[in-house]
Write a protein that holds these residues in place. Sequence first.
Motif, short mmCIF file in Angstrom:
data_model
loop_
_atom_site.label_atom_id
_atom_site.label_comp_id
_atom_site.label_asym_id
_atom_site.label_seq_id
_atom_site.Cartn_x
_atom_site.Cartn_y
_atom_site.Cartn_z
N THR A 1 17.87 -5.47 -49.98
CA THR A 1 18.02 -3.48 -50.03
C THR A 1 19.95 -3.87 -49.45
O THR A 1 20.85 -2.81 -49.98
N GLY A 2 20.14 -5.22 -48.60
CA GLY A 2 21.56 -4.73 -48.01
C GLY A 2 22.92 -5.52 -49.24
O GLY A 2 22.73 -4.72 -50.34
N VAL A 3 23.85 -6.88 -48.84
CA VAL A 3 25.07 -6.81 -49.44
C VAL A 3 24.24 -7.46 -50.93
O VAL A 3 24.69 -7.16 -51.84
N ASP B 1 14.88 -14.56 -54.47
CA ASP B 1 14.60 -13.96 -53.77
C ASP B 1 13.66 -14.95 -53.45
O ASP B 1 12.58 -15.02 -53.55
N ILE B 2 13.03 -15.33 -51.51
CA ILE B 2 12.12 -16.17 -51.18
C ILE B 2 10.45 -15.05 -51.74
O ILE B 2 9.38 -15.00 -51.41
N LYS C 1 9.48 -8.91 -54.99
CA LYS C 1 11.04 -7.81 -54.81
C LYS C 1 12.06 -8.20 -56.04
O LYS C 1 12.62 -7.39 -56.50
N ASP D 1 12.83 -20.62 -52.16
CA ASP D 1 12.68 -20.55 -50.52
C ASP D 1 13.92 -20.76 -50.23
O ASP D 1 14.40 -22.55 -50.97
N ILE D 2 15.58 -20.70 -50.40
CA ILE D 2 16.35 -21.83 -50.59
C ILE D 2 16.67 -22.51 -48.90
O ILE D 2 17.50 -23.20 -48.51
N ASN E 1 24.11 -15.81 -50.51
CA ASN E 1 24.27 -14.68 -49.77
C ASN E 1 22.45 -14.09 -49.04
O ASN E 1 22.66 -13.45 -47.57
N SER F 1 29.51 -14.72 -45.51
CA SER F 1 29.51 -14.56 -44.45
C SER F 1 29.78 -13.67 -42.85
O SER F 1 28.82 -12.96 -43.60
N TYR G 1 23.86 -16.37 -34.53
CA TYR G 1 24.13 -16.01 -35.74
C TYR G 1 25.70 -16.39 -36.06
O TYR G 1 25.93 -16.79 -37.45
N LYS H 1 27.45 -18.55 -39.44
CA LYS H 1 28.51 -17.73 -39.81
C LYS H 1 29.76 -18.72 -39.95
O LYS H 1 30.60 -18.65 -40.32
N GLY I 1 31.44 -6.29 -42.42
CA GLY I 1 30.93 -6.19 -41.25
C GLY I 1 29.74 -4.86 -40.78
O GLY I 1 28.84 -5.37 -42.05
N ILE J 1 27.38 -2.70 -42.79
CA ILE J 1 27.58 -2.05 -43.66
C ILE J 1 26.46 -1.45 -43.87
O ILE J 1 25.55 -0.86 -42.74
N GLN K 1 18.71 -2.21 -43.10
CA GLN K 1 18.06 -3.05 -41.73
C GLN K 1 18.75 -2.72 -40.83
O GLN K 1 18.27 -3.09 -39.55
N ASN K 2 19.83 -2.11 -40.97
CA ASN K 2 21.30 -2.33 -39.76
C ASN K 2 20.51 -1.04 -38.96
O ASN K 2 20.72 -0.77 -37.98
N1 NAD Z 1 23.61 -5.85 -43.70
C1 NAD Z 1 24.40 -5.96 -42.81
O1 NAD Z 1 25.68 -5.54 -42.01
C2 NAD Z 1 25.86 -7.53 -42.76
C3 NAD Z 1 26.93 -7.56 -42.38
C4 NAD Z 1 26.90 -8.40 -42.30
C5 NAD Z 1 26.80 -9.79 -42.82
N2 NAD Z 1 25.97 -9.87 -43.53
C6 NAD Z 1 25.53 -10.86 -44.56
O2 NAD Z 1 24.95 -10.99 -45.80
C7 NAD Z 1 23.72 -11.19 -46.18
C8 NAD Z 1 22.35 -10.58 -46.85
O3 NAD Z 1 22.02 -9.99 -45.59
P1 NAD Z 1 21.69 -8.30 -45.80
O4 NAD Z 1 22.02 -7.46 -44.37
O5 NAD Z 1 22.66 -7.79 -46.60
O6 NAD Z 1 19.20 -8.74 -45.56
P2 NAD Z 1 18.73 -8.16 -46.74
O7 NAD Z 1 17.64 -8.71 -45.57
O8 NAD Z 1 18.69 -6.53 -47.52
O9 NAD Z 1 18.81 -9.32 -47.63
C9 NAD Z 1 18.55 -10.39 -47.35
C10 NAD Z 1 17.88 -11.24 -48.60
O10 NAD Z 1 17.31 -12.59 -48.02
C11 NAD Z 1 16.07 -12.62 -48.59
N3 NAD Z 1 15.55 -13.52 -47.84
C12 NAD Z 1 15.60 -14.46 -46.56
N4 NAD Z 1 14.91 -15.96 -46.27
C13 NAD Z 1 15.21 -16.31 -47.72
C14 NAD Z 1 14.95 -17.87 -48.34
N5 NAD Z 1 14.52 -18.49 -47.47
N6 NAD Z 1 15.27 -17.98 -49.32
C15 NAD Z 1 15.53 -17.18 -50.52
N7 NAD Z 1 15.94 -15.72 -49.90
C16 NAD Z 1 15.75 -15.07 -48.97
C17 NAD Z 1 15.18 -11.18 -47.63
O11 NAD Z 1 13.78 -11.90 -48.79
C18 NAD Z 1 16.19 -10.42 -48.38
O12 NAD Z 1 15.71 -9.88 -49.83
C19 NAD Z 1 23.07 -12.18 -45.11
O13 NAD Z 1 23.57 -13.32 -44.73
C20 NAD Z 1 23.48 -11.31 -43.88
O14 NAD Z 1 24.06 -12.42 -42.98
C21 NAD Z 1 25.07 -8.48 -43.48
#
Ligand code: NAD
Length: 267
Positions: free
Chosen positions: A19-21, A40-41, A45, A62-63, A89, A141, A155, A159, A186, A188, A192-193
């Motif tokens: 649901t994030g980036v 996605d793993i 979803k 699973d990457i 991502n 990153s 973490y 990064k 930063g 977002i 999850q945040n």
């Molecule tokens: N949310 C933020 O504020 C934020 C800020 C800076 C960076 N990021 C980065 O953005 C990226 C996405 O994070 P997000 O916070 O949006 O999280 P998110 O949880 O919304 O998305 C991450 C997705 O990755 C999937 N995933 C986890 N392990 C996996 C694997 N082994 N193989 C395939 N898919 C897998 C999860 O199922 C999930 O759907 C990450 O790299 C995170 O470090 C996020």
Amino acid sequence: MVQIDLSNKKYLITGGAGTGVGSGVCEAIAACGGQILINDIDAKKAEASAKKYPNAISIPGDISNPEEVERIFSIIKKEHGIIHGLINNAGVGFRKKAHLYTTTEFDHLYNIDVKGLWMMSRAFVNQLIDENQIGHIVNISSVHARETLSKYAIYASAKAAVEGLTRGMSIELGEMGIRCNAIAPGYIDSEQNMEAAAAWTNDPETWFKNQKNEYQSLRHTITSRDCGNAVVFLLSDLSRSITGQTIIIDAGFTNLLHSNSFITDKI
Ligand SMILES: NC(=O)c1ccc[n+]([C@@H]2O[C@H](COP(=O)([O-])OP(=O)(O)OC[C@H]3O[C@@H](n4cnc5c(N)ncnc54)[C@H](O)[C@@H]3O)[C@@H](O)[C@H]2O)c1
């Protein structure tokens, strides 16, 4: 008029069902006409997410697992042909002091955030080379690569490795016309945040409202689509001379000394 046109191109987004980036990246690519392949793993979803975008396809896997990475790219080769961009991502992060991490927790984070990202990039680049094609990589990153907080050391180091790989691979791939860049978001606006903030405040919504006023020079909330828009720029020819760079998307967060009210003039 300058427009980003990604039509007739295919893009693989790891962890794209989040649901994030990832969701902002999928939205932005689809808005520019690109076809998205959502990894996605979580297979359910990924399927559900693919239904939201025209012609989108889910490729669960699973990457962090080398056999799964091989399987993902053999499906792509057989069923979809060449892809024009990889957005790395998928990532995990949890708050814990480095000296309290277990080896299993460390390996879990590094296997996804660093090794998985490298294995996906390796498979993508080798496919491009085999097919004599050009494509581009965008890594996700975080602001933590440069400035961080207690409980984020592992973490942050992962990064920083992502940004090192971005710079290094850009040098190695440049002669083939393949560009490799990153974005560093930063905080977002994401579910999850909100959940994470429950660890340090009883009122996450107010905390986020105040944090953007206090700790960002721009006073709006950063959205996942803001991240996606920067990614499509880096995938497009508008950024044809940009490689090895990380664009920080933090609304001014990391440039600010302490907070907006650290020093307030009397008049
Ligand atoms: N949310 C933020 O504020 C934020 C800020 C800076 C960076 N990021 C980065 O953005 C990226 C996405 O994070 P997000 O916070 O949006 O999280 P998110 O949880 O919304 O998305 C991450 C997705 O990755 C999937 N995933 C986890 N392990 C996996 C694997 N082994 N193989 C395939 N898919 C897998 C999860 O199922 C999930 O759907 C990450 O790299 C995170 O470090 C996020």
